[in-house]
Design a protein around this motif. Structure first.
Motif, mmCIF file in Angstrom:
data_model
loop_
_atom_site.group_PDB
_atom_site.id
_atom_site.type_symbol
_atom_site.label_atom_id
_atom_site.label_comp_id
_atom_site.label_asym_id
_atom_site.label_seq_id
_atom_site.Cartn_x
_atom_site.Cartn_y
_atom_site.Cartn_z
ATOM 1 N N VAL A 1 8.947 8.054 5.848
ATOM 2 C CA VAL A 1 8.635 9.500 5.988
ATOM 3 C C VAL A 1 9.571 10.323 4.985
ATOM 4 O O VAL A 1 9.005 11.003 4.134
ATOM 5 C CB VAL A 1 8.641 10.093 7.361
ATOM 6 N N THR A 2 10.732 10.200 5.056
ATOM 7 C CA THR A 2 11.863 10.967 4.059
ATOM 8 C C THR A 2 11.429 10.569 2.762
ATOM 9 O O THR A 2 11.316 11.344 1.934
ATOM 10 C CB THR A 2 13.205 10.677 4.356
ATOM 11 N N ILE A 3 11.283 9.320 2.425
ATOM 12 C CA ILE A 3 11.023 8.998 1.067
ATOM 13 C C ILE A 3 9.757 9.384 0.401
ATOM 14 O O ILE A 3 9.529 10.047 -0.681
ATOM 15 C CB ILE A 3 11.005 7.266 0.847
ATOM 16 N N SER A 4 8.693 9.511 1.546
ATOM 17 C CA SER A 4 7.500 9.937 0.952
ATOM 18 C C SER A 4 7.429 11.546 0.874
ATOM 19 O O SER A 4 6.915 12.096 -0.091
ATOM 20 C CB SER A 4 6.469 9.707 1.997
ATOM 21 N N ASN A 5 8.105 12.208 1.712
ATOM 22 C CA ASN A 5 8.434 13.604 1.582
ATOM 23 C C ASN A 5 8.916 14.008 0.043
ATOM 24 O O ASN A 5 8.808 14.886 -0.573
ATOM 25 C CB ASN A 5 9.163 14.253 2.848
ATOM 26 N N MET A 6 10.057 13.182 -0.282
ATOM 27 C CA MET A 6 10.748 13.322 -1.375
ATOM 28 C C MET A 6 9.902 13.455 -2.788
ATOM 29 O O MET A 6 9.987 14.050 -3.453
ATOM 30 C CB MET A 6 11.949 12.460 -1.526
ATOM 31 N N ALA B 1 0.879 -1.379 -0.032
ATOM 32 C CA ALA B 1 0.146 0.068 -0.092
ATOM 33 C C ALA B 1 0.812 1.176 -0.085
ATOM 34 O O ALA B 1 0.694 2.247 -0.450
ATOM 35 C CB ALA B 1 -0.845 0.034 1.209
ATOM 36 N N TYR B 2 1.896 1.305 0.771
ATOM 37 C CA TYR B 2 2.843 2.412 0.690
ATOM 38 C C TYR B 2 3.447 2.648 -0.442
ATOM 39 O O TYR B 2 3.515 3.746 -0.998
ATOM 40 C CB TYR B 2 4.061 2.012 1.915
ATOM 41 N N LEU B 3 3.789 1.393 -1.021
ATOM 42 C CA LEU B 3 4.446 1.539 -2.668
ATOM 43 C C LEU B 3 3.590 2.207 -3.561
ATOM 44 O O LEU B 3 3.818 3.090 -4.430
ATOM 45 C CB LEU B 3 5.262 0.443 -3.010
ATOM 46 N N PHE B 4 2.422 1.450 -3.559
ATOM 47 C CA PHE B 4 1.117 1.941 -4.172
ATOM 48 C C PHE B 4 1.027 3.345 -4.241
ATOM 49 O O PHE B 4 0.753 4.173 -5.207
ATOM 50 C CB PHE B 4 0.098 1.126 -3.855
ATOM 51 N N ASN B 5 0.975 4.034 -3.028
ATOM 52 C CA ASN B 5 0.765 5.253 -2.573
ATOM 53 C C ASN B 5 1.512 6.295 -3.091
ATOM 54 O O ASN B 5 1.553 7.384 -3.580
ATOM 55 C CB ASN B 5 0.613 5.521 -1.104
ATOM 56 N N LEU B 6 3.011 5.782 -3.178
ATOM 57 C CA LEU B 6 4.026 6.556 -3.580
ATOM 58 C C LEU B 6 3.962 6.620 -4.976
ATOM 59 O O LEU B 6 4.281 7.764 -5.758
ATOM 60 C CB LEU B 6 5.588 5.908 -3.351
ATOM 61 N N ALA B 7 3.713 5.607 -5.629
ATOM 62 C CA ALA B 7 3.720 5.595 -7.121
ATOM 63 C C ALA B 7 2.291 6.470 -7.791
ATOM 64 O O ALA B 7 2.544 7.219 -8.569
ATOM 65 C CB ALA B 7 3.273 4.110 -7.748
ATOM 66 N N GLN B 8 1.371 6.338 -6.907
ATOM 67 C CA GLN B 8 0.257 7.260 -7.394
ATOM 68 C C GLN B 8 0.570 8.715 -7.019
ATOM 69 O O GLN B 8 0.100 9.728 -7.816
ATOM 70 C CB GLN B 8 -1.183 6.970 -6.182
ATOM 71 N N THR B 9 1.290 9.031 -5.970
ATOM 72 C CA THR B 9 1.752 10.490 -5.783
ATOM 73 C C THR B 9 2.631 10.762 -6.980
ATOM 74 O O THR B 9 2.320 12.051 -7.476
ATOM 75 C CB THR B 9 2.464 10.535 -4.470
ATOM 76 N N PHE B 10 3.686 10.052 -7.304
ATOM 77 C CA PHE B 10 4.419 10.494 -8.479
ATOM 78 C C PHE B 10 3.477 10.561 -9.718
ATOM 79 O O PHE B 10 3.587 11.475 -10.550
ATOM 80 C CB PHE B 10 5.336 9.445 -8.781
ATOM 81 N N ASN B 11 2.719 9.505 -10.173
ATOM 82 C CA ASN B 11 1.992 9.836 -11.150
ATOM 83 C C ASN B 11 1.002 10.993 -11.461
ATOM 84 O O ASN B 11 0.731 11.408 -12.465
ATOM 85 C CB ASN B 11 1.478 8.277 -11.629
ATOM 86 N N SER B 12 0.337 10.995 -10.156
ATOM 87 C CA SER B 12 -0.712 12.210 -10.144
ATOM 88 C C SER B 12 -0.022 13.694 -10.002
ATOM 89 O O SER B 12 -0.570 14.515 -10.640
ATOM 90 C CB SER B 12 -1.771 11.992 -8.969
ATOM 91 N N GLY B 13 1.199 13.377 -9.603
ATOM 92 C CA GLY B 13 1.895 14.997 -9.306
ATOM 93 C C GLY B 13 2.776 15.537 -10.438
ATOM 94 O O GLY B 13 2.679 16.603 -10.710
#
Length: 350
Positions: free
Chosen positions: A259-264, A42-54
């Motif tokens: 947290v750092t990875i998500s913030n990046m 879920a964490y990796l999916f959310n990161l992917a979603q953040t990048f793809n949507s941003g």
């Protein structure tokens, strides 16, 4: 008084109970692994979603196929064209790629060998005088203004006769957010200077190792007027900053901190434009193939030139070294860029 005789559990029952206990332990462990896996997924999916949507997708990043060099069969080396600018890549019409006044302030060709053991980032001086297909001789960064991303890709592909696999455009503001998300980046300043404009105007950048916050890093990678050789030193500073930043990104304390990875990812995504196939899944797959690459395995250098000059119409330009270009093109075609870099001592340890 007769004590009761203790009951003795038959051996078959004891064996069954041990098996049941073992099974319960294994099931509990499996459940724990599954939960952790689901959380991580879920964490990796959310990161992917953040990048793809941003991030912004460049729908038409490449020129007509008929104009492009082809890869040799079985060649798995990868070339990524990276463009940096003071304004987001979306300001170039990424859907129509119509002519604009936008120019790339920074150009890098990132070459990843087939074995993925190293990464080579070759900076191209923005005032390099080259032939822009259909436009004639001009500064290489003008290709973006003349025909958007496809013409820039075509220009670089024509220069080295090598196919570009992916494109990424990064606004310098992304450096600022990424630096802050990392808690600052330490850079070894080779030449002291004082910016004459911008938010850091008047602040002294002393020689030696310094830790920059976002604003300080942004001024560091932008400054050129303070140096006697202008863009040449700016490119060296950009390389030094990028290598330091990459070293911190792949450091254990960063990679083990969600947290750092998500913030990046959140900080840099809004300032990135990529070709439509270079999404989070593609980047993740590429990162996995390069899991053993460390900061010292990232080689940064500048395409050799013949210095500066003046064009026939009076522009200050950087003169192309056609021999170096031809030799690098040959090295790229054989996936032997590392051999060329070593032979010409191009990695200065930035």
């Amino acid at each position: 008084m007769t004590l009761p005789t203790p009951s003795v559990e038959p051996a078959s029952h004891r064996q069954k109970n041990r098996k049941k206990t073992t099974r319960n332990v294994l099931l509990g462990f499996a459940a724990a692994v599954l939960v952790v896996g689901l959380i991580a997924g879920a964490y990796l999916f959310n990161l992917a979603q953040t990048f793809n949507s941003g991030s912004t997708k460049i729908e038409n990043a490449f020129p007509a196929e008929s104009t492009r060099p082809q890869k040799a069969e079985g060649n798995t080396a990868m070339n990524i064209l990276v463009m940096g600018s003071d304004s987001r890549g979306a300001d170039v019409d990424v859907e129509t790629n119509a002519s604009t006044d936008q120019r790339a302030d920074t150009l890098m060709l990132l070459h990843l060998p087939a074995d993925r053991k190293k990464a080579y980032a070759m900076s191209l001086m923005r005032d390099l005088w080259v032939d822009i297909p259909g436009k004639g001789a001009s500064k290489i960064n003008a290709a973006l203004a003349y025909g958007g991303v496809p013409l820039m890709v075509q220009t670089v592909e024509s220069l080295f006769d090598q196919r570009i696999d992916h494109v990424a455009m990064i606004d310098f503001e992304g450096f600022k957010g990424l630096t802050d998300a990392l808690g600052g980046v330490e850079v070894d300043v080779k030449i002291p200077f004082t910016p004459s404009s911008g938010p850091m105007a008047g602040q002294e950048y002393e020689a030696g190792k310094q830790t920059f916050d976002g604003d300080e890093a942004l001024a560091f990678v932008r400054e050129r007027r303070a140096f006697s050789d202008g863009d040449y030193q700016r490119v060296r500073n950009q390389q030094a900053y990028l290598k330091s930043m990459m070293g911190k990104i792949i450091a254990r304390e960063t990679l083990t901190n969600p947290v750092t990875i998500s913030n990046m990812v959140s900080a840099v995504s809004p300032f990135v434009s990529v070709d439509k196939n270079f999404d989070a899944a593609a980047i993740g797959s590429l990162s996995l193939s390069m899991k053993d690459v460390r900061a010292q395995d990232t080689i940064m250098f500048t395409l050799p030139t013949l210095g500066t000059g003046t064009s026939t119409d009076g522009q200050s330009i950087v003169l192309a070294d056609t021999t170096a270009i031809a030799d690098i093109a040959a090295a790229l075609s054989k996936d032997q860029l590392g051999t060329y870099v070593t032979a010409h001592a191009l990695d200065k340890g930035q």
